[in-house]
Design a protein around this motif. Structure first.
Motif, PDB file in Angstrom:
ATOM      1  N   VAL A  91       0.832  -1.196   0.000  1.00 18.63           N
ATOM      2  CA  VAL A  91       0.000   0.000   0.000  1.00 18.63           C
ATOM      3  C   VAL A  91       0.869   1.249   0.000  1.00 18.63           C
ATOM      4  CG1 VAL A  91      -1.917  -1.098   1.208  1.00 18.63           C
ATOM      5  CG2 VAL A  91      -0.105   0.010   2.530  1.00 18.63           C
ATOM      6  N   PRO A  92       0.407   2.316  -0.650  1.00 18.65           N
ATOM      7  CA  PRO A  92       1.093   3.609  -0.550  1.00 18.65           C
ATOM      8  C   PRO A  92       0.649   4.316   0.724  1.00 18.65           C
ATOM      9  CG  PRO A  92      -0.746   3.769  -2.078  1.00 18.65           C
ATOM     10  CD  PRO A  92      -0.699   2.334  -1.619  1.00 18.65           C
ATOM     11  N   ASP A  93       1.591   4.912   1.436  1.00 18.77           N
ATOM     12  CA  ASP A  93       1.246   5.592   2.680  1.00 18.77           C
ATOM     13  C   ASP A  93       2.419   6.439   3.137  1.00 18.77           C
ATOM     14  OD1 ASP A  93      -0.191   6.377   4.844  1.00 18.77           O
ATOM     15  OD2 ASP A  93      -0.230   4.443   5.862  1.00 18.77           O
ATOM     16  N   GLU A  94       2.142   7.382   4.021  1.00 19.94           N
ATOM     17  CA  GLU A  94       3.190   8.172   4.666  1.00 19.94           C
ATOM     18  C   GLU A  94       3.823   7.330   5.762  1.00 19.94           C
ATOM     19  OE1 GLU A  94       4.104  11.451   4.182  1.00 19.94           O
ATOM     20  OE2 GLU A  94       2.697  11.846   2.538  1.00 19.94           O
ATOM     21  N   GLY A  95       5.120   7.521   5.975  1.00 24.28           N
ATOM     22  CA  GLY A  95       5.774   6.765   7.029  1.00 24.28           C
ATOM     23  C   GLY A  95       7.128   7.331   7.388  1.00 24.28           C
ATOM     24  N   THR A  96       7.717   6.760   8.413  1.00 27.58           N
ATOM     25  CA  THR A  96       9.020   7.194   8.928  1.00 27.58           C
ATOM     26  C   THR A  96       9.889   5.980   9.175  1.00 27.58           C
ATOM     27  OG1 THR A  96       8.036   9.132   9.999  1.00 27.58           O
ATOM     28  CG2 THR A  96      10.197   8.412  10.800  1.00 27.58           C
ATOM     29  N   GLU A 141      25.821   8.710   8.344  1.00 29.75           N
ATOM     30  CA  GLU A 141      25.283   8.870   9.689  1.00 29.75           C
ATOM     31  C   GLU A 141      23.902   8.218   9.754  1.00 29.75           C
ATOM     32  OE1 GLU A 141      25.089  12.975  10.719  1.00 29.75           O
ATOM     33  OE2 GLU A 141      27.259  13.311  10.577  1.00 29.75           O
ATOM     34  N   THR A 142      23.421   8.005  10.968  1.00 33.77           N
ATOM     35  CA  THR A 142      22.076   7.479  11.166  1.00 33.77           C
ATOM     36  C   THR A 142      21.084   8.632  11.124  1.00 33.77           C
ATOM     37  OG1 THR A 142      22.886   5.658  12.536  1.00 33.77           O
ATOM     38  CG2 THR A 142      20.555   6.197  12.721  1.00 33.77           C
ATOM     39  N   VAL A 143      20.035   8.480  10.322  1.00 36.16           N
ATOM     40  CA  VAL A 143      19.058   9.540  10.150  1.00 36.16           C
ATOM     41  C   VAL A 143      17.638   8.976  10.296  1.00 36.16           C
ATOM     42  CG1 VAL A 143      20.504  10.953   8.651  1.00 36.16           C
ATOM     43  CG2 VAL A 143      19.045   9.175   7.651  1.00 36.16           C
ATOM     44  N   LYS A 144      16.712   9.871  10.591  1.00 42.19           N
ATOM     45  CA  LYS A 144      15.286   9.541  10.583  1.00 42.19           C
ATOM     46  C   LYS A 144      14.662  10.288   9.418  1.00 42.19           C
ATOM     47  CE  LYS A 144      12.452  11.217  13.740  1.00 42.19           C
ATOM     48  NZ  LYS A 144      11.708  11.392  15.018  1.00 42.19           N
ATOM     49  N   VAL A 145      14.054   9.560   8.487  1.00 50.18           N
ATOM     50  CA  VAL A 145      13.490  10.182   7.301  1.00 50.18           C
ATOM     51  C   VAL A 145      12.000   9.851   7.213  1.00 50.18           C
ATOM     52  CG1 VAL A 145      15.656  10.213   6.038  1.00 50.18           C
ATOM     53  CG2 VAL A 145      14.183   8.215   5.864  1.00 50.18           C
ATOM     54  N   SER A 146      11.249  10.791   6.648  1.00 53.16           N
ATOM     55  CA  SER A 146       9.803  10.633   6.539  1.00 53.16           C
ATOM     56  C   SER A 146       9.344  11.047   5.157  1.00 53.16           C
ATOM     57  CB  SER A 146       9.085  11.479   7.591  1.00 53.16           C
ATOM     58  OG  SER A 146       9.540  11.169   8.891  1.00 53.16           O
ATOM     59  N   GLY A 147       8.192  10.470   4.739  1.00 46.47           N
ATOM     60  CA  GLY A 147       7.618  10.832   3.458  1.00 46.47           C
ATOM     61  C   GLY A 147       6.699   9.757   2.933  1.00 46.47           C
ATOM     62  N   PRO A 148       6.120   9.981   1.759  1.00 46.37           N
ATOM     63  CA  PRO A 148       5.257   8.967   1.159  1.00 46.37           C
ATOM     64  C   PRO A 148       6.087   7.834   0.582  1.00 46.37           C
ATOM     65  CG  PRO A 148       5.500  10.839  -0.315  1.00 46.37           C
ATOM     66  CD  PRO A 148       6.189  11.220   0.964  1.00 46.37           C
ATOM     67  N   GLY A 149       5.545   6.638   0.643  1.00 41.92           N
ATOM     68  CA  GLY A 149       6.280   5.489   0.128  1.00 41.92           C
ATOM     69  C   GLY A 149       5.374   4.309  -0.121  1.00 41.92           C
ATOM     70  N   ILE A 150       6.002   3.175  -0.390  1.00 40.70           N
ATOM     71  CA  ILE A 150       5.290   1.922  -0.581  1.00 40.70           C
ATOM     72  C   ILE A 150       5.647   1.001   0.579  1.00 40.70           C
ATOM     73  CG2 ILE A 150       4.899  -0.061  -2.078  1.00 40.70           C
ATOM     74  CD1 ILE A 150       3.883   2.537  -3.228  1.00 40.70           C
ATOM     75  N   TRP A 151       4.633   0.473   1.250  1.00 43.72           N
ATOM     76  CA  TRP A 151       4.823  -0.370   2.414  1.00 43.72           C
ATOM     77  C   TRP A 151       4.196  -1.731   2.150  1.00 43.72           C
ATOM     78  CZ3 TRP A 151       7.579   2.309   6.123  1.00 43.72           C
ATOM     79  CH2 TRP A 151       7.661   3.683   5.920  1.00 43.72           C
ATOM     80  N   ILE A 166      11.684  10.916   0.268  1.00 42.73           N
ATOM     81  CA  ILE A 166      12.012  11.628   1.497  1.00 42.73           C
ATOM     82  C   ILE A 166      11.550  13.080   1.411  1.00 42.73           C
ATOM     83  CG2 ILE A 166      13.870  12.373   3.031  1.00 42.73           C
ATOM     84  CD1 ILE A 166      15.465   9.959   2.155  1.00 42.73           C
ATOM     85  N   LYS A 167      10.721  13.478   2.370  1.00 43.96           N
ATOM     86  CA  LYS A 167      10.250  14.853   2.474  1.00 43.96           C
ATOM     87  C   LYS A 167      10.826  15.569   3.686  1.00 43.96           C
ATOM     88  CE  LYS A 167       7.382  14.801  -1.054  1.00 43.96           C
ATOM     89  NZ  LYS A 167       7.597  15.668  -2.250  1.00 43.96           N
ATOM     90  N   GLU A 168      11.289  14.787   4.661  1.00 40.78           N
ATOM     91  CA  GLU A 168      11.835  15.373   5.887  1.00 40.78           C
ATOM     92  C   GLU A 168      12.957  14.483   6.401  1.00 40.78           C
ATOM     93  OE1 GLU A 168      10.362  16.816  10.359  1.00 40.78           O
ATOM     94  OE2 GLU A 168       8.947  15.899   8.946  1.00 40.78           O
ATOM     95  N   VAL A 169      14.017  15.102   6.874  1.00 38.20           N
ATOM     96  CA  VAL A 169      15.145  14.343   7.416  1.00 38.20           C
ATOM     97  C   VAL A 169      15.587  14.963   8.731  1.00 38.20           C
ATOM     98  CG1 VAL A 169      16.727  15.708   5.994  1.00 38.20           C
ATOM     99  CG2 VAL A 169      17.513  13.573   7.003  1.00 38.20           C
ATOM    100  N   VAL A 170      15.828  14.091   9.716  1.00 41.29           N
ATOM    101  CA  VAL A 170      16.270  14.526  11.038  1.00 41.29           C
ATOM    102  C   VAL A 170      17.444  13.637  11.455  1.00 41.29           C
ATOM    103  CG1 VAL A 170      15.643  14.815  13.464  1.00 41.29           C
ATOM    104  CG2 VAL A 170      13.944  15.256  11.680  1.00 41.29           C
ATOM    105  N   PRO A 171      18.580  14.215  11.841  1.00 38.90           N
ATOM    106  CA  PRO A 171      19.692  13.385  12.317  1.00 38.90           C
ATOM    107  C   PRO A 171      19.330  12.704  13.624  1.00 38.90           C
ATOM    108  CG  PRO A 171      20.158  15.703  12.717  1.00 38.90           C
ATOM    109  CD  PRO A 171      18.898  15.652  11.894  1.00 38.90           C
ATOM    110  N   VAL A 172      19.848  11.512  13.808  1.00 35.94           N
ATOM    111  CA  VAL A 172      19.599  10.754  15.031  1.00 35.94           C
ATOM    112  C   VAL A 172      20.839  10.854  15.909  1.00 35.94           C
ATOM    113  CG1 VAL A 172      19.113   8.494  16.023  1.00 35.94           C
ATOM    114  CG2 VAL A 172      18.000   9.187  13.898  1.00 35.94           C
ATOM    115  N   LYS A 173      20.642  11.426  17.074  1.00 31.73           N
ATOM    116  CA  LYS A 173      21.748  11.591  18.003  1.00 31.73           C
ATOM    117  C   LYS A 173      22.040  10.277  18.703  1.00 31.73           C
ATOM    118  CE  LYS A 173      23.165  14.289  22.067  1.00 31.73           C
ATOM    119  NZ  LYS A 173      22.742  15.312  23.055  1.00 31.73           N
ATOM    120  N   SER A 174      23.291   9.867  18.661  1.00 36.73           N
ATOM    121  CA  SER A 174      23.694   8.643  19.345  1.00 36.73           C
ATOM    122  C   SER A 174      24.020   8.975  20.795  1.00 36.73           C
ATOM    123  CB  SER A 174      24.931   8.022  18.654  1.00 36.73           C
ATOM    124  OG  SER A 174      25.345   6.862  19.332  1.00 36.73           O
ATOM    125  N   THR A 175      23.192   8.479  21.707  1.00 35.22           N
ATOM    126  CA  THR A 175      23.326   8.818  23.124  1.00 35.22           C
ATOM    127  C   THR A 175      23.350   7.551  23.966  1.00 35.22           C
ATOM    128  OG1 THR A 175      22.056  10.840  22.720  1.00 35.22           O
ATOM    129  CG2 THR A 175      22.364  10.175  25.009  1.00 35.22           C
TER     130      THR A 175
END
Length: 210
Positions: A91-96, A141-151, A166-175
Motif C-alpha cells: 500500500v502507498p502511505d506516509e511513514g518514517t 550517519e544514522t538519520v530519521k526520514v519521513s515521506g510517502p512510500g510503498i509499504w 524523502i520529504k523530511e530528514v532529522v539526524p539521530v543523536k547517538s546517546t
C-alpha cells in the motif's frame, strides 16, 4: 556478502563497465566459495542473504542486472527484480524510518539515497535537490526520514518499507543510557522518595493504599 572481510580485498574497477574486482587470500578462498554456494542455495547466514538481496534491489533501482563471477564462470546472478517474499499486501502511505545513510547519487531530475535499516535491508529513496542538500551533511550517519512510500505486509503480518520519497530528514543523536540518565537528573523536579506513597497513603482516586 562474501564474508571474511580481512581476506577479501578490493583490487580494481574494470574499464567500460561497473565491475568491481576483488582478490581473495588463498587460505580463505575455500570458505568464501562455500559462502557463495550457500547464498546461491538460499542457505547462507542472514547477513549474507540480506547483502545479496540488497545488491539485487540496487541493480533493480538502476534498471539493470548484475552478476558475480570467478575465473570458471558466473556463480550468482542478480536479475534486478524483487523476489516474491510472501507479501500479502502493498500500500502507498506516509511513514518514517530510521537507518544508516550510506549513499547519495545524482539521477538527473532527482537524487537517489540508500539507507541501511536495522534489519540489514537497504531502502531505496528518492529526494529533491533541497532534501539532497540536507542529506549531504548527514552522509554516513544514522538519520530519521519521513515521506510517502510503498509499504508491504507479509503473510506473518509484519510491515516493511519498499521505497520512500524523502520529504523530511532529522539526524539521530547517538546517546548512551548513562547520558540519558544524567540529563534526566538535571531536570528540576522534586521527585518523591517513593512515588507510591503520595497524598498521605492515598491514591489519586482517594482509595487507601495498603
Amino acid at each position: 556478502m562474501l564474508g571474511y572481510e580481512g581476506a577479501v580485498h578490493f583490487q580494481r574497477v574494470e574499464n567500460n563497465c561497473t565491475a568491481l574486482v576483488a582478490k581473495i587470500d588463498p587460505r580463505t578462498a575455500g570458505k568464501v566459495r562455500a559462502q557463495v554456494r550457500a547464498i546461491r542455495e538460499k542457505k547462507a547466514p542472514a547477513d549474507a542473504m540480506n547483502a545479496s538481496a540488497a545488491i539485487n534491489r540496487m541493480v533493480a533501482e538502476d534498471k539493470t542486472t548484475g552478476l558475480l563471477r570467478e575465473q570458471k564462470g558466473v556463480v550468482i546472478r542478480f536479475p534486478g527484480t524483487r523476489p516474491a517474499q510472501n507479501m500479502a499486501l502493498e500500500v502507498p502511505d506516509e511513514g518514517t524510518v530510521i537507518g544508516y545513510l550510506y549513499m547519495l547519487s545524482d539521477a538527473g531530475r532527482e537524487f537517489h539515497a540508500r539507507i541501511k535499516l536495522e534489519s540489514g535491508n537497504t531502502l531505496m529513496c528518492t529526494v529533491t535537490d533541497e532534501i539532497a542538500k540536507k542529506l549531504r551533511s548527514h552522509l554516513f550517519e544514522t538519520v530519521k526520514v519521513s515521506g510517502p512510500g510503498i509499504w508491504a505486509r507479509d503473510t506473518d503480518g509484519a510491515w516493511a518499507a519498499l521505497k520512500l520519497e524523502i520529504k523530511e530528514v532529522v539526524p539521530v543523536k547517538s546517546t548512551s543510557l548513562r547520558s540519558v540518565i544524567d540529563e534526566l537528573r538535571q531536570i528540576d523536579i522534586d521527585w518523591p522518595e517513593d512515588v507510591f506513597e503520595t497524598n498521605d497513603g492515598h491514591d489519586q482516586n482517594g482509595s487507601h493504599l495498603q
